[in-house]
Enzyme design. Structure first.
Site, short mmCIF file in Angstrom:
data_model
loop_
_atom_site.label_atom_id
_atom_site.label_comp_id
_atom_site.label_asym_id
_atom_site.label_seq_id
_atom_site.Cartn_x
_atom_site.Cartn_y
_atom_site.Cartn_z
N LYS A 67 10.66 17.81 80.72
CA LYS A 67 11.97 17.79 81.37
C LYS A 67 13.11 17.39 80.43
CE LYS A 67 10.23 16.74 86.02
NZ LYS A 67 10.35 15.87 87.20
N ASP A 104 15.40 16.78 91.60
CA ASP A 104 14.49 15.70 92.05
C ASP A 104 15.21 14.67 92.94
OD1 ASP A 104 12.13 16.58 90.91
OD2 ASP A 104 12.44 15.48 89.04
N GLY A 129 9.55 0.85 88.01
CA GLY A 129 9.53 1.86 86.96
C GLY A 129 10.93 2.12 86.45
N ALA A 130 11.03 2.43 85.15
CA ALA A 130 12.35 2.70 84.55
C ALA A 130 12.26 3.92 83.65
CB ALA A 130 12.81 1.47 83.77
N GLY A 132 11.78 8.45 83.50
CA GLY A 132 12.59 9.63 83.84
C GLY A 132 12.82 9.77 85.34
N GLY A 244 4.70 11.18 97.89
CA GLY A 244 5.82 11.99 97.40
C GLY A 244 5.73 13.47 97.68
P1 NAP Z 1 7.73 8.11 82.68
O1 NAP Z 1 9.11 8.48 82.25
O2 NAP Z 1 6.59 8.30 81.75
O3 NAP Z 1 7.81 6.53 83.10
C1 NAP Z 1 6.64 5.88 83.44
C2 NAP Z 1 6.96 4.52 84.08
O4 NAP Z 1 5.73 3.97 84.55
C3 NAP Z 1 7.57 3.52 83.12
O5 NAP Z 1 8.50 2.73 83.81
C4 NAP Z 1 6.34 2.69 82.69
O6 NAP Z 1 6.64 1.37 82.32
C5 NAP Z 1 5.56 2.67 83.99
N1 NAP Z 1 4.14 2.42 83.81
C6 NAP Z 1 3.21 3.24 83.26
N2 NAP Z 1 1.99 2.66 83.27
C7 NAP Z 1 2.14 1.43 83.85
C8 NAP Z 1 1.24 0.36 84.16
N3 NAP Z 1 -0.07 0.43 83.87
N4 NAP Z 1 1.76 -0.74 84.76
C9 NAP Z 1 3.07 -0.81 85.07
N5 NAP Z 1 3.98 0.18 84.81
C10 NAP Z 1 3.51 1.28 84.19
O7 NAP Z 1 7.32 8.86 84.03
P2 NAP Z 1 8.32 9.48 85.13
O8 NAP Z 1 8.72 10.85 84.72
O9 NAP Z 1 9.37 8.48 85.42
O10 NAP Z 1 7.34 9.68 86.40
C11 NAP Z 1 6.89 8.57 87.17
C12 NAP Z 1 6.01 9.10 88.31
O11 NAP Z 1 6.80 9.82 89.27
C13 NAP Z 1 4.94 10.07 87.82
O12 NAP Z 1 3.72 9.73 88.44
C14 NAP Z 1 5.45 11.44 88.30
O13 NAP Z 1 4.39 12.33 88.56
C15 NAP Z 1 6.16 11.05 89.59
N6 NAP Z 1 7.19 12.07 90.02
C16 NAP Z 1 7.06 12.68 91.26
C17 NAP Z 1 8.01 13.62 91.69
C18 NAP Z 1 7.85 14.31 93.06
O14 NAP Z 1 8.44 15.38 93.28
N7 NAP Z 1 7.12 13.74 93.99
C19 NAP Z 1 9.10 13.96 90.87
C20 NAP Z 1 9.23 13.29 89.62
C21 NAP Z 1 8.26 12.36 89.21
P3 NAP Z 1 7.00 1.00 80.78
O15 NAP Z 1 8.45 1.34 80.59
O16 NAP Z 1 6.72 -0.47 80.72
O17 NAP Z 1 6.09 1.81 79.91
#
Ligand code: NAP
Length: 280
Positions: A67, A104, A129-130, A132, A244
């Protein structure tokens, strides 16, 4: 006439529900189109996408991990893509200009407002979470003028930086950051899990008292992957929990409307996907 071609690109992409969702939308609205899943090649993303559009692709959805790369690739961005810093929907203008959008945040708000009937004005929201996904939700959520919005992250510095970059959009909302172990007292009206982790041995460790009977717990992931978080939320007393899948269908409907100029009815599509997931 040949049907118009659309695709979703990601890596991995095999389990994407997007081809099914868009096929259901197309059938419902009588659109002549084909929508397929394509495996993205790390290191070749921009070259592949430009090539696909040059050879007739009409629109593209972009998912993990491309993305941000799609954001850099497009030549024009919608305001909501600009604020999200990520692109999940691409189309080519009549002159060939590639335009990027991000559906999104709008998809999430539509799912909350229309399906779940939750008004956010003056409410307390906690986002875990912080990354994308959180970045994409912040502007739409702040636009609803909640009383308080806390972004809590395992790496607190990332939450601090994210909150700082949205401070000018906070308006009347108290916008704060925290670590996972220093979350300000609840209960929260809405708790969103936007981390890539579930609950469990390797997952999130959260303090008690974040949820109450009036709370809604929302996991951005869907299906069985959301079960540990939603079970934890129920045990903590949340009155309502959801995964979701609704957001996934709503963000797809936003993309479909941008491409085809018609808005599909998401209710029967969500129902059909739920039945498919329940029997899978
Ligand atoms: P990302 O940018 O990789 O961010 C991942 C986040 O998860 C970070 O804040 C990270 O913390 C945290 N994290 C990862 N492992 C962890 C753990 N073991 N304990 C605590 N925190 C942890 O991912 P993203 O793009 O934001 O996506 C997040 C989720 O949303 C994904 O599962 C994605 O599939 C979902 N999503 C769903 C939709 C939908 O349409 N339903 C749309 C978009 C995204 P750190 O900063 O400390 O590493």
């Amino acid at each position: 006439m040949k049907p118009d071609r659309y695709a979703v690109v990601g890596n991995p992409i095999g389990h994407s529900l997007s081809p099914r969702i868009h096929a259901l939308f197309a059938a419902q609205t009588n659109q002549s189109m084909i929508y397929e899943a394509r495996l993205g090649r790390p290191g070749h993303f921009a070259e592949d996408v430009r090539d696909w559009f040059r050879t007739g692709l009409r629109g593209l959805n972009v998912t993990v991990p491309f993305k941000e790369e799609a954001f850099r690739l497009v030549e024009r961005r919608t305001a909501r893509a600009q604020s999200a810093g990520a692109v999940n929907t691409v189309w080519a203008e009549a002159d060939g200009t590639l335009t990027g959008d991000n559906t999104d945040g709008t998809g999430f708000l539509r799912d909350l407002g229309i399906r779940l009937g939750l008004e956010l004005a003056d409410r307390k929201i906690l986002i875990l979470g912080a990354g994308g996904a959180t970045r994409g939700l912040l502007e739409p959520l702040l636009g609803e003028a909640p009383a308080r919005l806390v972004v809590a992250n395992r790496t607190p510095e990332r939450a601090v930086a994210l909150v700082e970059s949205f401070a000018q959009l906070a308006g009347t909302t108290r916008l704060e950051s925290s670590g996972l172990d220093t979350i300000p007292d609840g209960p929260y009206d809405l708790l969103i899990n936007a981390t890539a982790a579930g609950l469990g041995e390797q997952g999130l460790k959260l303090p008690p008292g974040l949820l109450a009977e009036t709370s809604l717990a929302y996991d951005l992931v869907y299906g069985s992957a959301s079960r540990p978080f939603l079970d934890w939320a129920r045990r903590q007393g949340a009155g309502r929990v959801t995964d979701g899948l609704g957001m996934l269908v709503e963000q797809a409907a936003e993309s479909f409307a941008a491409w085809r100029g018609v808005r599909p009815d998401t209710t029967p599509v969500l129902r059909e996907l739920r039945e498919t997931l329940a029997t899978a």
